[in-house]
Design a protein around this motif. Structure first.
Motif, mmCIF file in Angstrom:
data_model
loop_
_atom_site.group_PDB
_atom_site.id
_atom_site.type_symbol
_atom_site.label_atom_id
_atom_site.label_comp_id
_atom_site.label_asym_id
_atom_site.label_seq_id
_atom_site.Cartn_x
_atom_site.Cartn_y
_atom_site.Cartn_z
ATOM 1 N N SER A 59 0.816 -1.223 0.000
ATOM 2 C CA SER A 59 0.000 0.000 0.000
ATOM 3 C C SER A 59 0.849 1.273 0.000
ATOM 4 C CB SER A 59 -0.936 0.009 1.206
ATOM 5 O OG SER A 59 -0.184 0.061 2.412
ATOM 6 N N LEU A 60 2.128 1.167 0.365
ATOM 7 C CA LEU A 60 3.009 2.339 0.382
ATOM 8 C C LEU A 60 3.799 2.505 -0.916
ATOM 9 C CD1 LEU A 60 4.431 2.059 4.003
ATOM 10 C CD2 LEU A 60 2.651 3.609 3.168
ATOM 11 N N LYS A 61 3.677 1.539 -1.819
ATOM 12 C CA LYS A 61 4.407 1.592 -3.086
ATOM 13 C C LYS A 61 3.562 2.276 -4.159
ATOM 14 C CE LYS A 61 6.776 -2.753 -2.128
ATOM 15 N NZ LYS A 61 6.909 -4.163 -2.547
ATOM 16 N N GLN A 62 4.224 3.100 -4.964
ATOM 17 C CA GLN A 62 3.569 3.779 -6.080
ATOM 18 C C GLN A 62 4.237 3.317 -7.368
ATOM 19 O OE1 GLN A 62 3.627 8.037 -5.571
ATOM 20 N NE2 GLN A 62 3.380 7.852 -3.362
ATOM 21 N N TYR A 63 3.439 2.843 -8.322
ATOM 22 C CA TYR A 63 3.956 2.293 -9.578
ATOM 23 C C TYR A 63 3.684 3.255 -10.737
ATOM 24 C CZ TYR A 63 4.427 -2.179 -7.176
ATOM 25 O OH TYR A 63 4.798 -3.187 -6.306
ATOM 26 N N TYR A 64 4.702 3.427 -11.581
ATOM 27 C CA TYR A 64 4.593 4.301 -12.758
ATOM 28 C C TYR A 64 5.284 3.622 -13.933
ATOM 29 C CZ TYR A 64 3.583 7.726 -9.124
ATOM 30 O OH TYR A 64 3.043 8.377 -8.046
ATOM 31 N N GLU A 65 4.876 3.988 -15.148
ATOM 32 C CA GLU A 65 5.474 3.441 -16.364
ATOM 33 C C GLU A 65 6.035 4.559 -17.227
ATOM 34 O OE1 GLU A 65 2.683 1.103 -18.572
ATOM 35 O OE2 GLU A 65 2.211 -0.174 -16.850
ATOM 36 N N PHE A 66 7.193 4.272 -17.832
ATOM 37 C CA PHE A 66 7.854 5.206 -18.741
ATOM 38 C C PHE A 66 8.367 4.434 -19.950
ATOM 39 C CE2 PHE A 66 8.022 7.183 -14.616
ATOM 40 C CZ PHE A 66 7.771 8.519 -14.889
ATOM 41 N N PRO A 67 8.514 5.109 -21.085
ATOM 42 C CA PRO A 67 9.036 4.428 -22.272
ATOM 43 C C PRO A 67 10.458 3.917 -22.040
ATOM 44 C CG PRO A 67 8.198 6.618 -22.830
ATOM 45 C CD PRO A 67 8.194 6.521 -21.344
ATOM 46 N N PHE A 68 10.761 2.769 -22.624
ATOM 47 C CA PHE A 68 12.126 2.225 -22.573
ATOM 48 C C PHE A 68 12.911 2.888 -23.702
ATOM 49 C CE2 PHE A 68 15.195 -1.285 -23.683
ATOM 50 C CZ PHE A 68 16.009 -1.067 -22.596
ATOM 51 N N SER A 69 13.365 4.086 -23.411
ATOM 52 C CA SER A 69 14.094 4.891 -24.397
ATOM 53 C C SER A 69 14.883 5.957 -23.644
ATOM 54 C CB SER A 69 13.110 5.580 -25.354
ATOM 55 O OG SER A 69 12.310 6.515 -24.655
ATOM 56 N N GLU A 70 15.756 6.633 -24.362
ATOM 57 C CA GLU A 70 16.509 7.727 -23.743
ATOM 58 C C GLU A 70 15.557 8.827 -23.282
ATOM 59 O OE1 GLU A 70 19.351 9.647 -21.908
ATOM 60 O OE2 GLU A 70 19.621 7.668 -22.777
ATOM 61 N N GLU A 71 14.533 9.085 -24.070
ATOM 62 C CA GLU A 71 13.537 10.088 -23.673
ATOM 63 C C GLU A 71 12.844 9.667 -22.379
ATOM 64 O OE1 GLU A 71 9.210 11.568 -25.204
ATOM 65 O OE2 GLU A 71 10.793 11.457 -26.734
ATOM 66 N N GLY A 72 12.546 8.371 -22.249
ATOM 67 C CA GLY A 72 11.953 7.868 -21.020
ATOM 68 C C GLY A 72 12.865 8.060 -19.824
ATOM 69 N N MET A 73 14.163 7.874 -20.019
ATOM 70 C CA MET A 73 15.122 8.070 -18.927
ATOM 71 C C MET A 73 15.174 9.530 -18.490
ATOM 72 S SD MET A 73 16.085 5.102 -18.117
ATOM 73 C CE MET A 73 17.252 5.624 -16.884
ATOM 74 N N VAL A 74 15.095 10.443 -19.440
ATOM 75 C CA VAL A 74 15.065 11.880 -19.106
ATOM 76 C C VAL A 74 13.786 12.187 -18.318
ATOM 77 C CG1 VAL A 74 14.917 14.205 -20.071
ATOM 78 C CG2 VAL A 74 16.547 12.556 -21.021
ATOM 79 N N GLN A 75 12.667 11.603 -18.744
ATOM 80 C CA GLN A 75 11.403 11.798 -18.036
ATOM 81 C C GLN A 75 11.493 11.266 -16.609
ATOM 82 O OE1 GLN A 75 8.401 9.838 -20.386
ATOM 83 N NE2 GLN A 75 8.596 11.284 -22.081
ATOM 84 N N ILE A 76 12.106 10.100 -16.445
ATOM 85 C CA ILE A 76 12.258 9.510 -15.110
ATOM 86 C C ILE A 76 13.114 10.409 -14.223
ATOM 87 C CG2 ILE A 76 13.307 7.591 -13.833
ATOM 88 C CD1 ILE A 76 12.413 5.772 -16.193
ATOM 89 N N THR A 77 14.182 10.939 -14.754
ATOM 90 C CA THR A 77 15.059 11.829 -13.985
ATOM 91 C C THR A 77 14.267 13.021 -13.449
ATOM 92 O OG1 THR A 77 16.931 11.195 -15.374
ATOM 93 C CG2 THR A 77 17.178 13.208 -14.071
ATOM 94 N N GLU A 78 13.528 13.673 -14.311
ATOM 95 C CA GLU A 78 12.715 14.826 -13.896
ATOM 96 C C GLU A 78 11.637 14.404 -12.900
ATOM 97 O OE1 GLU A 78 11.293 16.368 -17.613
ATOM 98 O OE2 GLU A 78 13.288 17.044 -18.218
ATOM 99 N N PHE A 79 11.010 13.271 -13.161
ATOM 100 C CA PHE A 79 9.948 12.758 -12.300
ATOM 101 C C PHE A 79 10.455 12.485 -10.880
ATOM 102 C CE2 PHE A 79 7.721 8.985 -10.626
ATOM 103 C CZ PHE A 79 6.436 9.498 -10.535
ATOM 104 N N LEU A 80 11.586 11.820 -10.754
ATOM 105 C CA LEU A 80 12.132 11.510 -9.429
ATOM 106 C C LEU A 80 12.421 12.778 -8.639
ATOM 107 C CD1 LEU A 80 14.561 8.571 -10.273
ATOM 108 C CD2 LEU A 80 12.313 8.427 -9.174
#
Length: 93
Positions: A59-80
């Motif tokens: 219940s304390l875990k939050q799940y998200y999905e991002f594209p498996f791509s360099e653009e997805g990695m940039v999105q993850i960086t900003e998101f975190l």
């Protein structure tokens, strides 16, 4: 602050998942593969720093999905970086 370089190269995720923490927020990034329909994506799970992934209540875990791509990695960086600030009260549990 998490930088893109801290999150490893895309090929890393083909063999390993990555865990890390930022200001009380823990995260896990893992490559997910589905066969029906066929797709690959990066799953990001956020949870409080008090315990490791396996011992943290679901219940304390939050799940998200991002594209498996360099653009997805940039999105993850900003998101975190954003989530570490926006949900600061949750990470202090």
């Amino acid at each position: 602050m998490v930088r893109r370089i801290d999150l490893m190269a895309l090929n890393f995720y083909k063999k390993e998942s990555l865990t890390g923490s930022l200001d009380g927020m823990r995260y896990r990034i893992k490559l997910m593969t589905e066969t029906e329909p066929e797709r690959e994506y990066l799953q990001v799970v956020l949870y409080p720093d008090a315990m490791n992934f396996e011992k943290t209540e679901e219940s304390l875990k939050q799940y998200y999905e991002f594209p498996f791509s360099e653009e997805g990695m940039v999105q993850i960086t900003e998101f975190l970086n954003t989530q570490a600030v926006e949900q600061q009260a949750l990470w202090k549990l």
